[in-house]
Motif scaffolding. Structure first.
Motif, PDB file in Angstrom:
ATOM      1  N   ASP A 123       0.819  -1.210   0.000  1.00 57.73           N
ATOM      2  CA  ASP A 123       0.000   0.000   0.000  1.00 57.73           C
ATOM      3  C   ASP A 123       0.852   1.258   0.000  1.00 57.73           C
ATOM      4  O   ASP A 123       0.371   2.356   0.241  1.00 57.73           O
ATOM      5  CB  ASP A 123      -0.947   0.009   1.203  1.00 57.73           C
ATOM      6  N   MET A 124       2.138   1.090  -0.288  1.00 57.95           N
ATOM      7  CA  MET A 124       3.067   2.220  -0.369  1.00 57.95           C
ATOM      8  C   MET A 124       2.689   3.103  -1.552  1.00 57.95           C
ATOM      9  O   MET A 124       2.564   2.628  -2.680  1.00 57.95           O
ATOM     10  CB  MET A 124       4.487   1.669  -0.530  1.00 57.95           C
ATOM     11  N   GLY A 125       2.516   4.398  -1.324  1.00 53.82           N
ATOM     12  CA  GLY A 125       2.020   5.278  -2.378  1.00 53.82           C
ATOM     13  C   GLY A 125       3.011   6.313  -2.872  1.00 53.82           C
ATOM     14  O   GLY A 125       2.619   7.248  -3.568  1.00 53.82           O
ATOM     15  N   PHE A 126       4.314   6.164  -2.511  1.00 57.96           N
ATOM     16  CA  PHE A 126       5.289   7.158  -2.939  1.00 57.96           C
ATOM     17  C   PHE A 126       5.358   7.219  -4.462  1.00 57.96           C
ATOM     18  O   PHE A 126       5.324   6.192  -5.143  1.00 57.96           O
ATOM     19  CB  PHE A 126       6.683   6.814  -2.395  1.00 57.96           C
ATOM     20  N   GLY A 127       5.488   8.405  -4.981  1.00 58.58           N
ATOM     21  CA  GLY A 127       5.614   8.547  -6.424  1.00 58.58           C
ATOM     22  C   GLY A 127       5.444   9.979  -6.863  1.00 58.58           C
ATOM     23  O   GLY A 127       5.170  10.882  -6.065  1.00 58.58           O
ATOM     24  N   GLU A 156       7.055  14.079 -17.920  1.00 56.62           N
ATOM     25  CA  GLU A 156       6.120  13.109 -18.498  1.00 56.62           C
ATOM     26  C   GLU A 156       4.740  13.296 -17.885  1.00 56.62           C
ATOM     27  O   GLU A 156       4.589  13.788 -16.757  1.00 56.62           O
ATOM     28  CB  GLU A 156       6.616  11.678 -18.270  1.00 56.62           C
ATOM     29  N   LYS A 157       3.732  12.886 -18.622  1.00 57.22           N
ATOM     30  CA  LYS A 157       2.350  13.115 -18.208  1.00 57.22           C
ATOM     31  C   LYS A 157       1.806  12.041 -17.264  1.00 57.22           C
ATOM     32  O   LYS A 157       0.667  12.113 -16.866  1.00 57.22           O
ATOM     33  CB  LYS A 157       1.441  13.184 -19.442  1.00 57.22           C
ATOM     34  N   PHE A 158       2.614  11.049 -16.939  1.00 56.10           N
ATOM     35  CA  PHE A 158       2.144   9.959 -16.085  1.00 56.10           C
ATOM     36  C   PHE A 158       2.899   9.953 -14.765  1.00 56.10           C
ATOM     37  O   PHE A 158       4.015  10.467 -14.660  1.00 56.10           O
ATOM     38  CB  PHE A 158       2.292   8.604 -16.793  1.00 56.10           C
ATOM     39  N   VAL A 159       2.268   9.358 -13.753  1.00 55.92           N
ATOM     40  CA  VAL A 159       2.871   9.242 -12.423  1.00 55.92           C
ATOM     41  C   VAL A 159       3.666   7.951 -12.347  1.00 55.92           C
ATOM     42  O   VAL A 159       3.229   6.901 -12.832  1.00 55.92           O
ATOM     43  CB  VAL A 159       1.787   9.254 -11.331  1.00 55.92           C
ATOM     44  N   VAL A 160       4.849   8.034 -11.742  1.00 51.35           N
ATOM     45  CA  VAL A 160       5.704   6.860 -11.564  1.00 51.35           C
ATOM     46  C   VAL A 160       5.789   6.552 -10.069  1.00 51.35           C
ATOM     47  O   VAL A 160       6.068   7.435  -9.252  1.00 51.35           O
ATOM     48  CB  VAL A 160       7.112   7.118 -12.137  1.00 51.35           C
ATOM     49  N   ARG A 161       5.546   5.298  -9.707  1.00 55.57           N
ATOM     50  CA  ARG A 161       5.629   4.874  -8.308  1.00 55.57           C
ATOM     51  C   ARG A 161       7.077   4.498  -7.965  1.00 55.57           C
ATOM     52  O   ARG A 161       7.849   4.101  -8.825  1.00 55.57           O
ATOM     53  CB  ARG A 161       4.718   3.677  -8.052  1.00 55.57           C
ATOM     54  N   ILE A 162       7.402   4.612  -6.671  1.00 57.96           N
ATOM     55  CA  ILE A 162       8.761   4.385  -6.207  1.00 57.96           C
ATOM     56  C   ILE A 162       8.800   3.155  -5.301  1.00 57.96           C
ATOM     57  O   ILE A 162       7.884   2.935  -4.496  1.00 57.96           O
ATOM     58  CB  ILE A 162       9.293   5.596  -5.415  1.00 57.96           C
ATOM     59  N   ARG A 163       9.852   2.362  -5.446  1.00 55.97           N
ATOM     60  CA  ARG A 163      10.158   1.291  -4.511  1.00 55.97           C
ATOM     61  C   ARG A 163      11.593   1.470  -4.045  1.00 55.97           C
ATOM     62  O   ARG A 163      12.515   1.500  -4.857  1.00 55.97           O
ATOM     63  CB  ARG A 163       9.974  -0.099  -5.159  1.00 55.97           C
ATOM     64  N   ALA A 165      -9.632  -4.245 -11.536  1.00 60.00           N
ATOM     65  CA  ALA A 165      -8.893  -4.138 -12.791  1.00 60.00           C
ATOM     66  C   ALA A 165      -8.583  -5.520 -13.348  1.00 60.00           C
ATOM     67  O   ALA A 165      -8.503  -5.712 -14.561  1.00 60.00           O
ATOM     68  CB  ALA A 165      -7.595  -3.353 -12.560  1.00 60.00           C
ATOM     69  N   TYR A 166      -8.412  -6.505 -12.458  1.00 58.68           N
ATOM     70  CA  TYR A 166      -8.135  -7.889 -12.872  1.00 58.68           C
ATOM     71  C   TYR A 166      -9.190  -8.778 -12.238  1.00 58.68           C
ATOM     72  O   TYR A 166      -9.395  -8.747 -11.030  1.00 58.68           O
ATOM     73  CB  TYR A 166      -6.722  -8.308 -12.450  1.00 58.68           C
ATOM     74  N   ARG A 167      -9.839  -9.571 -13.046  1.00 59.68           N
ATOM     75  CA  ARG A 167     -11.014 -10.305 -12.582  1.00 59.68           C
ATOM     76  C   ARG A 167     -11.201 -11.563 -13.410  1.00 59.68           C
ATOM     77  O   ARG A 167     -10.599 -11.724 -14.473  1.00 59.68           O
ATOM     78  CB  ARG A 167     -12.256  -9.423 -12.730  1.00 59.68           C
ATOM     79  N   LYS A 219      10.523  -6.975 -15.741  1.00 60.31           N
ATOM     80  CA  LYS A 219       9.158  -7.287 -16.130  1.00 60.31           C
ATOM     81  C   LYS A 219       8.199  -6.589 -15.173  1.00 60.31           C
ATOM     82  O   LYS A 219       8.456  -6.493 -13.971  1.00 60.31           O
ATOM     83  CB  LYS A 219       8.943  -8.799 -16.087  1.00 60.31           C
ATOM     84  N   SER A 220       7.092  -6.103 -15.691  1.00 60.66           N
ATOM     85  CA  SER A 220       6.118  -5.403 -14.842  1.00 60.66           C
ATOM     86  C   SER A 220       5.558  -6.329 -13.773  1.00 60.66           C
ATOM     87  O   SER A 220       5.314  -7.517 -14.020  1.00 60.66           O
ATOM     88  CB  SER A 220       4.972  -4.834 -15.689  1.00 60.66           C
ATOM     89  N   PHE A 221       5.376  -5.784 -12.585  1.00 56.47           N
ATOM     90  CA  PHE A 221       4.752  -6.524 -11.491  1.00 56.47           C
ATOM     91  C   PHE A 221       3.671  -5.635 -10.879  1.00 56.47           C
ATOM     92  O   PHE A 221       3.655  -4.415 -11.065  1.00 56.47           O
ATOM     93  CB  PHE A 221       5.782  -6.932 -10.439  1.00 56.47           C
ATOM     94  N   HIS A 222       2.786  -6.259 -10.138  1.00 54.73           N
ATOM     95  CA  HIS A 222       1.666  -5.525  -9.538  1.00 54.73           C
ATOM     96  C   HIS A 222       2.163  -4.750  -8.319  1.00 54.73           C
ATOM     97  O   HIS A 222       2.678  -5.324  -7.365  1.00 54.73           O
ATOM     98  CB  HIS A 222       0.549  -6.486  -9.141  1.00 54.73           C
ATOM     99  N   LEU A 223       2.007  -3.441  -8.364  1.00 57.00           N
ATOM    100  CA  LEU A 223       2.434  -2.570  -7.268  1.00 57.00           C
ATOM    101  C   LEU A 223       1.397  -2.510  -6.161  1.00 57.00           C
ATOM    102  O   LEU A 223       1.733  -2.299  -4.996  1.00 57.00           O
ATOM    103  CB  LEU A 223       2.688  -1.158  -7.797  1.00 57.00           C
ATOM    104  N   LYS A 224       0.134  -2.664  -6.529  1.00 54.29           N
ATOM    105  CA  LYS A 224      -0.953  -2.641  -5.555  1.00 54.29           C
ATOM    106  C   LYS A 224      -1.801  -3.888  -5.740  1.00 54.29           C
ATOM    107  O   LYS A 224      -1.394  -4.837  -6.399  1.00 54.29           O
ATOM    108  CB  LYS A 224      -1.773  -1.352  -5.727  1.00 54.29           C
ATOM    109  N   SER A 225      -2.970  -3.884  -5.150  1.00 56.42           N
ATOM    110  CA  SER A 225      -3.835  -5.050  -5.271  1.00 56.42           C
ATOM    111  C   SER A 225      -4.336  -5.179  -6.704  1.00 56.42           C
ATOM    112  O   SER A 225      -4.219  -4.255  -7.519  1.00 56.42           O
ATOM    113  CB  SER A 225      -5.028  -4.920  -4.318  1.00 56.42           C
ATOM    114  N   LEU A 226      -4.924  -6.329  -6.991  1.00 55.45           N
ATOM    115  CA  LEU A 226      -5.434  -6.586  -8.333  1.00 55.45           C
ATOM    116  C   LEU A 226      -6.697  -5.792  -8.638  1.00 55.45           C
ATOM    117  O   LEU A 226      -7.232  -5.882  -9.728  1.00 55.45           O
ATOM    118  CB  LEU A 226      -5.708  -8.082  -8.508  1.00 55.45           C
ATOM    119  N   GLN A 227      -7.140  -5.018  -7.684  1.00 49.02           N
ATOM    120  CA  GLN A 227      -8.256  -4.117  -7.947  1.00 49.02           C
ATOM    121  C   GLN A 227      -7.812  -2.949  -8.822  1.00 49.02           C
ATOM    122  O   GLN A 227      -8.637  -2.251  -9.402  1.00 49.02           O
ATOM    123  CB  GLN A 227      -8.818  -3.589  -6.628  1.00 49.02           C
TER     124      GLN A 227
END
Length: 798
Positions: free
Chosen positions: A507-511, A523-530, A754-756, A598-606
């Motif tokens: 649930d980390m929301g830094f970005g 850039e016009k999009f938000v990038v999340r940080i880990r 988002a994923y179902r 490779k892309s991974f899920h940063l938050k829940s599959l919702q």
């Protein structure tokens, strides 16, 4: 008269004992289910409604209008609380609270030291917050203490845990083995439902000393753990304050305030339910459960009607004699209503017996205290229980009483009552169809809920979270981190370890925004940080598409980006990104890309996958992730604990499995699934009782027909078909109604993710397919008994 009614009712209930037991069981299950659901709804609906002037309390929330869509932020800057209290006349009082994820609190000294790690139940708060919310104090407290540094008020539970008494004013709690906090008051443990109850409130001036940064004056320093609350003056509309905040936006956020930053005042009553801002449960879920409770009562009432009318044929001669002896229709009507009332009261007692052993299990399922037995004597709960009993008596008893009291005395004495007229048997069959619709809908909905939850648990997140343990690092003693990591890597059970702020999915929301390859525009999009060290990819087995992991050297920053980052830039070849520079707006760092994963899920599959940057920032590390080799987990944990004691003898060893943390993201869905599944079983059980009542009625009505058929040579199989086709027709009608309704309802529910899973024909028909064997088993015994009956006896009884 009433005494006579009760005496006759008690005699009839004993005389028809089997029907009495079936009716009591059906009504008892329905009432118990409805009462439990009411307790759950009551708990959530009443959350924080006990707060003083609750209708005047609001939380300041923020909508970020970004180029790629809107983000909802429940938190706010501390500076906002200060500005609201000083600059806006419509605000009577403002308060600020900052929830802490993990802290260590200790008391005593030497061998008598008591040390506990507290998760999500400690907060920094100012005096305004303590005045806005309802707190029940035990004894004297220093109200002004929240304006002084290094003071704390604690709950009764925390005081007892550390000191064994509530007389703790003036005693010392040590925060993270670094700061002494003086206890200035004790709060009663909060038993009322609230989203804002903590076991310790540290004075906010303490934070200003322990973290002397610019966060107190910087409006852009926004965190989802910081909450600003306001109480508006009477007559002040929230929209007025919102417009004033917007008018000062440029002063707070700069030139782009009007475009990006939009503050709102969220009513206190909305906080618990609005998932956009971190709500606990959607109102739609509560309405679904409320509907389930209503369905349980409906099918229980239908059972009673069917069983009562089936039994009426056997009591026809009794009714005929009563009418011949002078009983009026009105007297017979009230006689049957009294019988229904007596039976319903007995069912209510049975419901109470069913409820009593369940609270512990249900509270565990729902992670609430909604089902405490102490809530049962509450006036509104008792009133609801009485209302249920009255409604069941009226709805379930009225129709049979009207039918029975209207029997023709001559036909009743001869046993030649006809139930085939319009509104008779046709109505009862329709009622069974209603039961089957409800049962099929609940079965199908439960299957879809379970499958979606399984999809969440088994989905490929883009990394391997299994056998990964997260150990919380102490705030103090950062110099010992490397030695601790090196020590645990010596154990054969440990494959790798990595420092991190949190797991890849969290649930980390830094970005924030980024500027790529020295481009003029951001850039016009938000990038999340880990935040993590170089072993992060290895520990979570995140696949590299190009390049390598970064170096841990503090003097040279290196970035790893994910595949989604590449896609957002419109680049297809990951190798093209290697060596390109990126300026991170969140940290202000400008570094080069050394790897693409490779892309991974940063938050829940919702939620969908977002662009991400991973880089080392040691001051942000709060955990160490440890990947274990398959084998003896208990031995590995013992070794980790030993290494911890060697490095951090004065700190609490706390760990969590990564997959358990990820599973907690779907706790609300798991709760809903558990509750719906449990009540679906209740509905099926009640429905089976209804089917049994229906087949009993059919056997009574078709006794002579069965005898004639057998005399004419009909076999057992043809008699079974006689009953089976009736119920198969009802199942098909119920399926034709329930399938599209369930499809629409569940498709709407799944649209929130988002994923179902994707609905297909088999899922749509699952309820109908499962109800067929249930129906067969329910009606089988009675139908077979009728088919095997001696035809001579059938004809003589007919």
């Amino acid at each position: 008269m009433l005494q006579n009614y009760l005496r006759v009712a008690a005699r009839n209930l004993r005389l028809y004992l089997s029907n009495t037991i079936l009716n009591m069981l059906g009504l008892g299950l329905g009432i118990a289910g409805a009462m439990l659901i009411f307790l759950f709804l009551r708990y959530h609906i009443s959350t924080d409604r006990h707060q003083p002037a609750a209708d005047q309390l609001y939380r300041v929330v923020l909508d970020l209008h970004l180029d790629e869509g809107m983000e909802h932020e429940p938190g706010s800057a501390y500076a906002m609380a200060s500005a609201l209290s000083k600059d806006y006349s419509g605000v009577e009082k403002a308060g600020f609270v900052r929830r802490l994820p993990v802290v260590t609190l200790s008391s005593g000294s030497g061998v008598a030291t008591r040390r506990f790690m507290e998760k999500e139940n400690v907060a920094y708060a100012d005096a305004g917050y303590m005045e806005l919310f309802a707190f029940r104090w035990l004894g004297h407290h220093a109200a002004a203490s929240m304006e002084e540094p290094f003071t704390v008020v604690v709950s009764r539970k925390l005081a007892m845990k550390h000191f064994g008494t509530v007389e703790v004013a003036g005693r010392i709690l040590r925060l993270d083995n670094a700061h002494d906090l003086k206890i200035t008051g004790v709060l009663a443990d909060e038993s009322r439902p609230t989203d804002f109850a903590f076991d310790a409130y540290i004075s906010l001036p303490t934070l200003k000393i322990t973290e002397p940064t610019t966060w107190t004056t910087d409006f852009s320093w926004i965190s989802s753990r910081n909450f600003t609350f306001v109480k508006l003056r009477p007559g002040t509309a929230p929209g007025i304050v919102e417009r004033l905040i917007a008018r000062n936006g440029k002063k707070y956020y700069g030139e782009h305030a009007d475009k990006y930053y939009h503050h709102h005042l969220q009513p206190l009553s909305d906080i618990h339910f609005n998932e956009n801002y971190g709500g606990k449960i959607r109102r739609s879920m509560l309405w679904i459960l409320g509907g389930v409770g209503g369905f349980l009562l409906v099918i229980a009432g239908i059972n009673f009607i069917n069983m009562a009318t089936a039994q009426a044929a056997g009591r026809s001669r009794e009714i005929g004699v009563r009418k011949v002896l002078g009983s009026t229709r009105q007297q017979l009507f009230w006689q049957f209503m009294v019988e229904t009332a007596l039976l319903t009261c007995l069912a209510g007692l049975l419901a109470l017996l069913i409820i009593l052993p369940l609270p512990a299990v249900l509270n565990s399922w729902t992670q609430t205290n909604a089902f405490l037995l102490s809530r049962l004597p509450k006036p509104d709960v008792m009133l609801f229980g009485l209302a249920i009993l009255a409604m069941v008596v009226l709805l379930a008893g009225f129709y049979p009483a009207v039918i029975v009291s209207g029997f023709n005395p001559v036909a009743a004495l001869k046993g030649r009552l006809s139930f085939g007229r319009p509104g008779g048997f046709g109505l009862r069959r329709s009622l069974v169809v209603v039961q089957l619709i409800i049962a099929q809908t609940m079965i199908t909905g439960t299957v879809i809920l379970v499958m979606q939850l399984q999809f969440f648990r088994n989905a490929d997140l883009g990394f391997d979270q299994k056998a990964v343990i997260k150990v919380t690092l102490p705030v103090q003693g950062t110099g010992k981190r490397e030695s601790f990591k090196n020590d645990i890597l010596q154990y054969p059970e440990v494959r790798s370890a990595a420092f991190q702020y949190d797991a890849p999915t969290s649930d980390m929301g830094f970005g924030g925004s980024v500027r790529f390859d020295n481009r003029a525009d951001w850039e016009k999009f938000v990038v999340r940080i880990r935040f993590a060290d170089a072993d992060y990819l290895k520990t979570y087995q995140i696949p590299l598409l190009a390049g390598r992991s970064f170096s841990d050297r503090d003097s040279v920053r290196e970035f790893i980006v994910n595949e989604e980052f590449m896609k957002k830039l419109g680049i297809r070849d990951p190798a093209y990104l290697l060596g390109r520079s990126v300026e991170d707006g969140f940290s202000g760092n400008k570094s080069r890309i050394v790897g693409v994963v490779k892309s991974f899920h940063l938050k829940s599959l919702q939620e969908g996958i977002e662009p991400c940057i991973i880089y080392a920032q040691p001051e942000q590390y709060r955990e160490i992730a440890v990947r274990l080799n398959p084998g003896n987990i208990s031995t590995a944990l013992s070794h980790l604990r030993n290494a911890w004691q060697a490095s951090y003898p004065d700190e609490v060893f706390n760990y969590e499995f990564a997959d358990q943390k990820i599973a907690s993201f779907y706790a609300k869905e798991a709760q809903l699934t558990s509750l719906i599944r449990a009540f679906a079983w209740v509905a099926i059980a009640i429905c089976c009782l209804g089917l049994y009542g229906m087949v009993s009625f059919m056997v009574t009505q078709k006794t002579r027909e069965i005898g004639v058929r057998k005399v004419l040579g009909a076999g057992v199989d043809s008699i079974l078909v006689l009953f089976g086709k009736e119920f198969m027709l009802m199942i098909l009608i119920a399926f034709a109604v329930s399938a599209p309704l369930t499809w629409l309802a569940m498709n709407s529910w799944l649209s929130h993710f988002a994923y179902r899973i994707h609905l297909n024909v088999w899922l749509a028909v699952s309820g109908g397919l499962l109800i067929i064997p249930v129906t067969a088993l329910t009606i089988g015994y009675k139908a077979v008994s009728a088919a095997l009956m001696n035809p001579v006896k059938s004809l003589s009884n007919g």
